[in-house]
Motif scaffolding. Structure first.
Motif, PDB file in Angstrom:
ATOM      1  N   ASN A  53       4.394   0.795   1.896  1.00 24.74           N
ATOM      2  CA  ASN A  53       4.344   0.318   0.612  1.00 24.74           C
ATOM      3  C   ASN A  53       4.638  -1.398   0.878  1.00 24.74           C
ATOM      4  N   CYS A  54       3.753  -2.029  -0.099  1.00 27.57           N
ATOM      5  CA  CYS A  54       3.904  -3.550   0.283  1.00 27.57           C
ATOM      6  C   CYS A  54       5.258  -4.227  -0.151  1.00 27.57           C
ATOM      7  N   GLN A  87       5.031  -8.414  -8.492  1.00 25.83           N
ATOM      8  CA  GLN A  87       4.122  -8.214  -7.805  1.00 25.83           C
ATOM      9  C   GLN A  87       2.714  -8.709  -8.081  1.00 25.83           C
ATOM     10  N   GLY A 114      -2.179  -6.820  -5.005  1.00 20.52           N
ATOM     11  CA  GLY A 114      -1.593  -5.694  -4.925  1.00 20.52           C
ATOM     12  C   GLY A 114      -2.328  -4.450  -5.261  1.00 20.52           C
ATOM     13  N   ALA A 115      -2.924  -4.666  -6.646  1.00 18.76           N
ATOM     14  CA  ALA A 115      -3.518  -3.703  -7.014  1.00 18.76           C
ATOM     15  C   ALA A 115      -4.914  -3.341  -6.579  1.00 18.76           C
ATOM     16  N   GLU A 123       5.416   3.591  -7.991  1.00 22.26           N
ATOM     17  CA  GLU A 123       5.663   2.461  -7.186  1.00 22.26           C
ATOM     18  C   GLU A 123       7.144   2.150  -6.979  1.00 22.26           C
ATOM     19  N   ARG A 179       4.043  -6.055 -12.427  1.00 21.10           N
ATOM     20  CA  ARG A 179       2.968  -6.823 -12.067  1.00 21.10           C
ATOM     21  C   ARG A 179       3.124  -8.160 -12.870  1.00 21.10           C
ATOM     22  N   HIS A 188       3.864 -10.845  -2.954  1.00 18.38           N
ATOM     23  CA  HIS A 188       4.848 -10.068  -3.750  1.00 18.38           C
ATOM     24  C   HIS A 188       6.423 -10.502  -3.648  1.00 18.38           C
TER      25      HIS A 188
HETATM   26  N1  HSE Z   1       1.172  -0.689  -4.746  1.00 20.55           N
HETATM   27  C1  HSE Z   1       1.229  -2.028  -4.481  1.00 20.55           C
HETATM   28  C2  HSE Z   1       0.640  -2.830  -5.617  1.00 20.55           C
HETATM   29  C3  HSE Z   1       0.171  -2.493  -3.246  1.00 20.55           C
HETATM   30  O1  HSE Z   1       0.289  -2.113  -6.578  1.00 20.55           O
HETATM   31  O2  HSE Z   1       1.059  -3.801  -5.574  1.00 20.55           O
HETATM   32  C4  HSE Z   1       0.739  -2.220  -1.875  1.00 20.55           C
HETATM   33  O3  HSE Z   1       1.490  -1.156  -1.435  1.00 20.55           O
END
Ligand code: HSE
Length: 371
Positions: free
Chosen positions: A134-135, A162, A166-167, A241, A268, A275
């Motif tokens: 996961n980022c 984030q 990332g989405a 997440e 987010r 991120h």
């Molecule tokens: N799930 C992360 C995000 C993406 O929504 O930012 C990278 O794993």
């Protein structure tokens, strides 16, 4: 040369991966085969200038001819094709950006500056699935590698900021559309320096609540706001997440589940790329800030340890400062007043690079080296 099937190379993570592989001349070490879910038979000219006929990404037979498969196609693809491919007797290496197989016992999470030993041991034991983490968690681990490798971290509370990318690609478009809509709503008033700020705020607020304000993907305004939930709702007050933080940290480090406690809220924000995470760390032994800085700085080449002052923090410790680079900035490190051995730290890094593409291309190289 190692036959390597590439899937999902056109998407956001995939195209960053192709660019990095081109920059690092990885293509000279493999024979690439480009697969497509929608355009098999068409011709593709790659970054090296070579033409390829696209192969069918749904063909177990074609995929089965590969020594290595690298996929950025997403979890649904993994779930649909991977079991059939293995059932066909395929014994190649599956390198995947998606989370679908990440926590399986027959998979390694690859982040070699942090867990090269675990990767080598797993490959020695015959594990053939190498999955990107996961980022958010991978970026924090890359930034704080020195502390984790020294076994100093007792627990970690991680509050993430984030970026929209990332989405996924559609979310980037939606955030930019929201930003454009907000600024067009106040454009006239903004040109007039005498417009009261209350008027600007009121107009921008009204724009966010117009039915035409684009929010199909996010389900809410993000420009000028935040969205305090990422990924699915596990039904116990925890987002998926957030759940990933602890399980992936321990798996990456090769520790039994729950060895290092990790928790926090994932949020987010209206950053486009990169991120960030605001982390509260509890150390097992308080070695002091100077020794922590030395461990963090000397862990590997990609850490930019930012002095904890206003000018450096503003200039170097932000998505705007690090996006597009492999640098992971680590800063705001200081002891907190809440308890002994408790420190604050903030990490920020490009989630498309260390958070996604880079661990995969490095895993590919590790496999090729052993092939
Ligand atoms: N799930 C992360 C995000 C993406 O929504 O930012 C990278 O794993």
């Amino acid at each position: 040369m190692t036959k390597t099937g590439l899937i999902g190379w056109r998407g956001m993570v995939g195209s960053v991966l192709m660019k990095r592989m081109h920059e690092e001349r990885d293509f000279r070490r493999i024979t690439p085969f480009y697969f497509s879910a929608s355009a098999s038979g068409a011709t593709h000219r790659d970054l090296e200038g070579n033409a390829h006929t696209l192969l069918d990404a749904a063909s177990v037979e074609r995929l089965g001819e590969m020594d290595i498969i690298v996929t950025c196609q997403g979890g649904d693809y993994t779930k649909s094709i991977y079991p059939a491919l293995r059932a066909s007797g395929w014994r190649g290496y599956w390198i995947d950006a998606a989370s679908a197989k990440r926590m399986d016992d027959d998979s390694l999470i690859v982040l070699d500056p942090v867990n090269r030993e675990q990767i080598d041991a797993g490959l020695d034991q015959g594990i053939r699935n190498l999955i990107g983490g996961n980022c958010s968690i991978t970026l924090s681990l890359i930034g704080l590698t020195g502390l984790f490798k020294a076994g100093l971290v007792d627990w970690m509370s991680i509050m993430t900021y984030q970026a929209a990318s990332g989405a996924g690609a559609k979310y980037v478009r939606e955030l930019l559309t929201q930003m454009a809509s907000l600024s067009s709503h106040v454009a006239t008033e903004l040109r007039d320096p005498s417009t009261p700020v209350a008027t600007l705020l009121e107009k921008a607020r009204a724009a966010q609540h117009q039915p035409s304000f684009a929010q199909k993907e996010f389900g809410a305004p993000l420009a000028g706001s935040i969205i305090p939930w990422i990924d699915s709702d596990l039904g116990n007050g925890v987002s998926r997440e957030e759940w990933k933080g602890e399980v992936e940290t321990n798996k990456i480090l090769g520790l039994p589940p729950g060895s290092i406690r990790v928790d926090g809220l994932c949020v987010r924000i209206a950053a486009l790329q990169s991120h960030s995470a605001s982390i509260t760390l509890k150390l097992k032994e308080d070695i002091g800030q100077d020794a922590m800085e030395k461990l963090i700085r000397e862990a590997h080449d990609w850490v930019d340890l930012v002095p904890n002052n206003k000018a450096d923090s503003i200039g170097r410790l932000s998505p705007a400062a690090v996006s597009g680079s492999l640098r992971v900035a680590v800063g705001r490190l200081r002891p907190m007043s809440v308890g002994e051995g408790v420190y604050s730290v903030l990490t920020t890094g490009d989630q498309l690079l260390w958070g996604a593409a880079e661990p995969l291309r490095r895993a590919l190289n590790i496999v090729v080296d052993r092939h």
